[in-house]
Design an enzyme around this catalytic site. Structure first.
Site, mmCIF file in Angstrom:
data_model
loop_
_atom_site.group_PDB
_atom_site.id
_atom_site.type_symbol
_atom_site.label_atom_id
_atom_site.label_comp_id
_atom_site.label_asym_id
_atom_site.label_seq_id
_atom_site.Cartn_x
_atom_site.Cartn_y
_atom_site.Cartn_z
ATOM 1 N N ARG A 1 10.903 6.546 3.970
ATOM 2 C CA ARG A 1 10.931 8.007 4.009
ATOM 3 C C ARG A 1 11.653 8.521 5.259
ATOM 4 O O ARG A 1 12.358 9.538 5.201
ATOM 5 C CB ARG A 1 9.513 8.553 3.928
ATOM 6 C CG ARG A 1 8.858 8.353 2.558
ATOM 7 C CD ARG A 1 7.364 8.587 2.606
ATOM 8 N NE ARG A 1 7.063 9.927 3.078
ATOM 9 C CZ ARG A 1 5.836 10.313 3.451
ATOM 10 N NH1 ARG A 1 4.823 9.458 3.437
ATOM 11 N NH2 ARG A 1 5.629 11.546 3.855
ATOM 12 N N ARG B 1 0.846 -1.197 0.000
ATOM 13 C CA ARG B 1 0.000 0.000 0.000
ATOM 14 C C ARG B 1 0.880 1.245 0.000
ATOM 15 O O ARG B 1 1.838 1.338 0.770
ATOM 16 C CB ARG B 1 -0.909 0.010 1.233
ATOM 17 C CG ARG B 1 -1.916 -1.124 1.273
ATOM 18 C CD ARG B 1 -2.674 -1.114 2.586
ATOM 19 N NE ARG B 1 -3.598 -2.235 2.688
ATOM 20 C CZ ARG B 1 -4.270 -2.534 3.789
ATOM 21 N NH1 ARG B 1 -4.108 -1.801 4.886
ATOM 22 N NH2 ARG B 1 -5.094 -3.554 3.808
ATOM 23 N N ASP C 1 1.175 5.582 0.137
ATOM 24 C CA ASP C 1 0.517 6.767 0.668
ATOM 25 C C ASP C 1 0.169 7.759 -0.435
ATOM 26 O O ASP C 1 0.613 7.623 -1.585
ATOM 27 C CB ASP C 1 1.437 7.477 1.667
ATOM 28 C CG ASP C 1 1.556 6.733 2.982
ATOM 29 O OD1 ASP C 1 0.654 5.928 3.297
ATOM 30 O OD2 ASP C 1 2.544 6.948 3.702
ATOM 31 N N TYR D 1 12.067 -0.241 -3.302
ATOM 32 C CA TYR D 1 11.644 1.158 -3.414
ATOM 33 C C TYR D 1 12.805 2.013 -3.911
ATOM 34 O O TYR D 1 13.976 1.679 -3.694
ATOM 35 C CB TYR D 1 11.195 1.703 -2.051
ATOM 36 C CG TYR D 1 9.845 1.230 -1.578
ATOM 37 C CD1 TYR D 1 8.698 1.992 -1.809
ATOM 38 C CD2 TYR D 1 9.714 0.035 -0.876
ATOM 39 C CE1 TYR D 1 7.458 1.572 -1.353
ATOM 40 C CE2 TYR D 1 8.479 -0.392 -0.415
ATOM 41 C CZ TYR D 1 7.349 0.375 -0.663
ATOM 42 O OH TYR D 1 6.128 -0.050 -0.216
#
Length: 248
Positions: A197, A49, A51, A110
């Site tokens: 992040r 999932r 953001d 990522y």
């Protein structure tokens, strides 16, 4: 038939992957497109999932569709009904009922992009974090190497994280410069909420010289989110790929 759906999307303007009441999600756009094509209300399941504002190069979802069809038709029909949203189905494959986009995954990758220059970005404003202070790659990579392996990542765990444990195994965190871009590539079986992040935001402090390696080690050992650096903005993050067993 269970279909494995590989898709890319620009997260700008979406409230994230998951259906929500406060805006359009990628999941809603995809499920609506499937319904328009097949006449069926389906629930899609996703590998990771994302953001609001986060992008994807090769996200993977699966859906069960009763309509008698083939992979090419599923891909092309969904893409037709996804217009004008910035979401595209790249590939569709039939898989066994044992396949699950989330639970069958072996690893997720990522990428995070920083545009490192004095002038603000125009073309990459929604696809890279603008850091105007000069960043030095070498100390950032040294600091990133400390994070590799199986650790308690509480320092990089958002308070909203619903994971049962802060223990994760980070397989890789490589940092490179490509002109004005600084690119972080990372891979793990799974990540804590905002982990990537938060790691990037902390490593940026090392890159600007505000922190040194000892500062990073102290923050990591604290196992406390308050000890870590800032959370890098969502729009610099890309879900790149997911790995599965060969037999699906």
């Amino acid at each position: 038939m269970r279909w494995k759906i590989t898709l890319e999307y620009d997260g700008t303007g979406f409230c994230g992957w998951q259906r929500q009441n406060n805006g359009l999600s990628v999941q809603e756009a995809l499920e609506d497109a499937i319904e328009k094509f097949s006449g069926e209300k389906v629930t899609t399941h996703v590998a990771g999932r994302t953001d609001a504002g986060v992008h994807a190069r090769a996200q993977v979802a699966h859906a069960d569709i009763a309509k008698d069809t083939n992979a090419d038709i599923v891909r092309d029909a969904i893409n037709y009904h996804l217009k004008p949203h910035r979401v595209a189905v790249l590939e569709v494959e039939s898989v066994s009922e044992e396949f699950h986009a989330r639970f069958s995954a072996l690893a997720r990758s990522y990428r995070y992009q920083i545009i490192n220059r004095r002038a603000p970005p125009a073309l990459l404003a929604e696809h890279a974090w603008h850091v105007s202070k000069p960043l030095t790659i070498e100390p950032m990579q040294e600091a990133a190497n400390i994070l590799i392996g199986h650790h308690d990542f509480s320092t990089f765990r958002a308070s909203e994280c619903q994971s049962n444990s802060p223990m994760k195994t980070l397989d890789m965190m490589n940092i490179k410069r490509d002109g004005e871009l600084i690119i972080f590539e990372t891979r793990a079986r799974s990540f804590l909420y905002h982990q990537v992040r938060n790691m990037v935001g902390t490593l940026a402090l090392v890159g600007t010289g505000q922190w040194n390696l000892d500062d990073l080690k102290t923050a990591f050992a604290a196992r406390d989110r308050k000890a870590g650096g800032p959370t890098a903005p969502a729009h610099g993050l890309f879900f790149m790929s997911v790995e599965y067993p060969q037999i699906q």
